[in-house]
Enzyme design. Structure first.
Site, short mmCIF file in Angstrom:
data_model
loop_
_atom_site.label_atom_id
_atom_site.label_comp_id
_atom_site.label_asym_id
_atom_site.label_seq_id
_atom_site.Cartn_x
_atom_site.Cartn_y
_atom_site.Cartn_z
NE ARG A 158 72.00 49.15 70.93
CZ ARG A 158 70.81 48.94 71.47
NH1 ARG A 158 70.73 48.21 72.59
NH2 ARG A 158 69.72 49.42 70.92
CE LYS A 182 72.44 52.95 71.00
NZ LYS A 182 72.19 53.53 69.67
CG HIS A 256 76.65 47.63 65.08
ND1 HIS A 256 76.40 47.58 66.44
CD2 HIS A 256 75.58 48.25 64.53
CE1 HIS A 256 75.23 48.17 66.68
NE2 HIS A 256 74.72 48.58 65.54
NE ARG A 259 72.28 46.18 67.58
CZ ARG A 259 71.29 46.06 68.47
NH1 ARG A 259 71.25 44.99 69.26
NH2 ARG A 259 70.37 46.98 68.58
CG HIS A 282 66.06 48.76 67.35
ND1 HIS A 282 66.00 48.17 66.10
CD2 HIS A 282 67.39 48.97 67.61
CE1 HIS A 282 67.22 48.03 65.63
NE2 HIS A 282 68.07 48.50 66.52
CE1 TYR A 291 69.70 45.00 60.54
CE2 TYR A 291 68.21 46.02 62.10
CZ TYR A 291 69.49 45.71 61.70
OH TYR A 291 70.56 46.13 62.44
#
Length: 313
Positions: A158, A182, A256, A259, A282, A291
């Site tokens: 990210r 995150k 992004h 990524r 994630h 994806y």
């Protein structure tokens, strides 16, 4: 035109919620800012109505909350933005219930229009090769930028993760980088050969941009700007755009997308959804599953071009 300050009975619970997310849950600055913007926008809207202005958050009914979101919809707020507002409200009220501030969650059963699912855009491998093919041997900024671009794609980072990397986070002998994602969660990622080569070239040049006046917290920053400071997300976005134009990609490129390209290409070649989930950081597998749609599109093209029963007569 300045926005009026919120009454304390609307503002204080929001501040307490943000304090909880920052100190107890370790949420990122960007996530906290999103929550704050959403809740303050909603609070300003409720304050404008006579039947809700004096009530405060914990006297609102589900009908009043639903009415406000419908009003946002009439003002052409997108389905995605409405979903973000509803999600923020649900989290806020769950926190309030947990703290004993209210017994109900008026946002729990909101009815919203479905947001259309947009697949993340990606670059083809040939486009990535074209993007990375510039000469970085004579220009310190080009040398730095190639290292950033290669690391983005090599490790699926990210933007916030890339700019936060410090020198101790790199383990070049083991070809690994430690990043903080995150929720303040760290993960250890592999670095590909091309990215490793670009990083070594940049580290040899990096001292030229290092300033003794740099704050102690940024002395170890991996990527520095021409102003001799830790590079900012805005500067990285500008440099990615610069090289997309310079290399003739003919499309708007943002970090992004690198990524997304990493995730899609890795999934196409490995088929390991769980592995890609871990590399991307994630929390939920459902986030990574987008994806699989990209992967199916790729397989469908191969099928249409190669399968004897798929060809049109």
């Amino acid at each position: 035109m300045s926005v009026p300050e919120l009454p304390l009975h609307w503002l204080t619970p929001v501040q307490q919620f943000l304090h909880y997310l920052r100190n107890e849950r370790g949420y990122s600055k960007q996530t906290l800012q999103t929550y704050q913007q959403q809740l303050e926008k909603l609070a300003h809207a409720f304050v404008q109505h006579a039947d809700t202005a004096a009530q405060g958050w914990f006297a609102l009914t589900d009908k009043q909350v639903q009415r406000q979101l419908l009003q946002f919809r009439k003002e052409n707020l997108s389905a995605r933005s409405l979903a973000l507002a509803a999600s923020t409200l649900r989290s806020f009220y769950r926190y309030a219930q947990q703290m004993g501030l209210t017994e109900t969650n008026p946002a729990q059963y909101l009815k919203l229009p479905k947001a259309s699912k947009t697949l993340p855009k990606q670059l083809e491998i040939e486009q990535l090769t074209q993007l990375m093919s510039f000469d970085s041997s004579e220009d310190i900024l080009a040398c730095r930028d190639k290292a950033m671009l290669e690391l983005f794609y090599s490790s699926g980072l990210r933007l916030a993760e890339l700019v936060a990397i410090n020198l101790p986070d790199l383990n070049l002998p083991e070809a690994q980088v430690r990043v903080t994602g995150k929720g303040n969660k760290t993960r250890l990622l592999p670095i590909g050969a091309m990215a490793l080569h670009a990083l070594k070239a940049w580290l040899a040049q990096r001292p030229a941009l290092l300033s003794p006046e740099l704050p102690t917290a940024d002395q170890q920053a991996l990527f520095l700007s021409i102003e001799r400071q830790r590079i900012s997300p805005r500067q990285v976005r500008e440099r990615v755009l610069h090289w997309a134009k310079q290399q003739g990609l003919g499309q708007h490129l943002h970090p992004h997308m690198l990524r997304h390209s990493f995730a899609s290409h890795l999934l196409q070649s490995s088929g390991d959804l769980r592995g890609v989930q871990e590399l991307l950081g994630h929390a939920n597998l459902s986030t990574t599953q987008v994806y699989t749609h990209l992967d199916f599109q790729h397989l469908a093209k191969v099928y249409d071009s190669a399968h004897p029963r798929a060809r049109k007569k």
